[in-house]
Scaffold this active site. Structure first.
Site, short mmCIF file in Angstrom:
data_model
loop_
_atom_site.label_atom_id
_atom_site.label_comp_id
_atom_site.label_asym_id
_atom_site.label_seq_id
_atom_site.Cartn_x
_atom_site.Cartn_y
_atom_site.Cartn_z
N LYS A 196 0.86 -1.18 0.00
CA LYS A 196 0.00 0.00 0.00
C LYS A 196 0.89 1.23 0.00
CE LYS A 196 -3.60 2.44 2.45
NZ LYS A 196 -4.65 2.38 3.46
N LYS A 249 -2.22 -1.51 -3.78
CA LYS A 249 -3.08 -0.33 -3.71
C LYS A 249 -2.23 0.92 -3.75
CE LYS A 249 -6.25 1.80 -0.45
NZ LYS A 249 -6.85 1.69 0.84
C1 PBG Z 1 -7.01 3.73 5.53
C2 PBG Z 1 -7.53 3.45 4.18
C3 PBG Z 1 -7.46 4.33 3.10
C4 PBG Z 1 -8.10 3.72 2.03
C5 PBG Z 1 -8.56 2.48 2.46
N1 PBG Z 1 -8.19 2.31 3.79
C6 PBG Z 1 -6.89 5.69 3.04
C7 PBG Z 1 -5.56 5.95 3.59
O1 PBG Z 1 -4.72 5.07 3.73
O2 PBG Z 1 -5.33 7.09 3.95
C8 PBG Z 1 -8.24 4.35 0.69
C9 PBG Z 1 -9.29 3.83 -0.22
C10 PBG Z 1 -9.58 4.74 -1.34
O3 PBG Z 1 -8.95 5.80 -1.53
O4 PBG Z 1 -10.50 4.39 -2.10
N2 PBG Z 1 -6.69 2.69 6.33
#
Ligand code: PBG
Length: 324
Positions: A196, A249
């Protein structure tokens, strides 16, 4: 002109193209993310995600029934925690009567066969909007993992099929797996957000849950977008620690990473077509600059072609309808 090979023969008409298509999307490829809010009869359209809503549990159940009837087999739940429940420990996240836990139970009752995946991270519950516990301005790893374990167990107790830790703390997959084993949750899966990245494309999601970090950024835990080999390391470690599925992601700017991870692991790979990617398509389509439906199918096909077995996408419902 004499040509020994003519590649256009196999592109000649729709029938022949369908015979040789290498990548075919199907409804069960998709994971539909859902944003859940307290209250009743609430459907709040997220301003930076036109056409996408945050709903109370009652409306969420209707939505889940519709998704199921369309052939979608999995959902990924996110909740918007009430402001007065937020603190630095994130303890609301393992409240047995919390919004997430109530939502899991209600959905399981209504549509038992739907695979319920749940987001595991502290940010919606954190007064700092960070995915972990903050001490002296730093996000501390090991105490955060203890909190994530409690959160995961509470989701399993409520009936979640798969927990999905999206926090990027070290060692959390192993710790969650161990806790599941110790507590006899031998049928609960883990989908690890393994690679991520610290991305600007999460903006609309943070609007959806009101979860933007109150200070700094997430670069001490989410990955640097300059890195590729590190993604493979993260994915392999998560598999070693017990992940059933690994995720990459964001999606579109990271198709190379999807392929790299797919080639490296022996578990299914998922990709998250995130909020900013959704917003870009919606915004361009609203101006008439691209054809929305074509953009959706081309984008989603690119994930599968890159190697994704599962695609979390806000376009899940649209895509299934477009596939016909
Ligand atoms: C946070 C989380 C995020 C997303 C999913 N879980 C945002 C972040 O890490 O700040 C993003 C999903 C999206 O942008 O569609 N745990």
């Amino acid at each position: 002109m004499y040509l020994q090979r003519r590649n256009r023969i196999l592109r000649n008409n729709p029938s022949i193209r369908s015979l040789v298509a290498e990548t075919i999307l199907r409804p069960s490829d998709f994971i539909a993310p859902l944003f859940i809010d307290e209250g009743e009869n609430i459907a709040f359209e997220i301003p930076s995600m036109p056409g996408y809503y945050r709903r109370s549990i009652d409306g969420t159940i209707k939505e889940v029934k519709e998704l199921w009837s369309l052939g979608i087999k999995s959902i990924l739940l996110f909740v918007k925690a009430a402001d007065d429940t937020k603190d630095n420990t994130g303890k609301e996240s393992w409240n047995p009567d919390g919004l997430m836990q109530r939502a899991i139970k209600a959905i399981k009752d209504a549509v038992p066969e739907m695979v319920i995946m749940t987001d595991v991270a502290l940010d919606p519950y954190s007064s700092y909007g960070h995915d972990g516990i903050v001490e002296n301005g730093e996000i501390v790893n090991d105490p955060t993992v203890e909190a994530l374990v409690k959160m995961s167990l509470s989701h399993a107790v409520a009936g979640a099929d798969i927990v999905a830790p999206s926090d990027m703390m070290d060692g959390r997959i192993g710790a969650i797996r161990e806790a599941f084993e110790q507590n006899n949750f031998t049928k609960t899966g883990i989908m690890a957000y393994s690679a991520k990245y610290a991305s600007c494309f999460y903006g609309p999601f943070r609007d959806a849950l009101d979860s933007a970090p109150g200070f700094g950024d997430k670069k001490t835990y989410q990955m640097d977008y300059a890195n590729r080999i590190e993604a493979v390391k993260e994915a392999l470690m998560d598999v070693e620690e017990g992940a059933d599925i690994v995720m990459v992601k964001p999606g579109l700017p990271y198709l190379d990473i999807v392929r790299e991870v797919k080639n490296a692991v022996d578990v299914p790979v998922s990709v998250y077509n995130i909020s900013g990617e959704y917003a870009m398509i919606k915004a361009a389509a609203a101006r008439g600059w691209i054809d929305e439906n074509k953009a959706i199918l081309e984008t989603l096909t690119s994930f599968k072609r890159a190697g994704a077995d599962l695609i979390a996408t806000y376009f899940a419902k649209d895509a299934v309808k477009l596939l016909g």
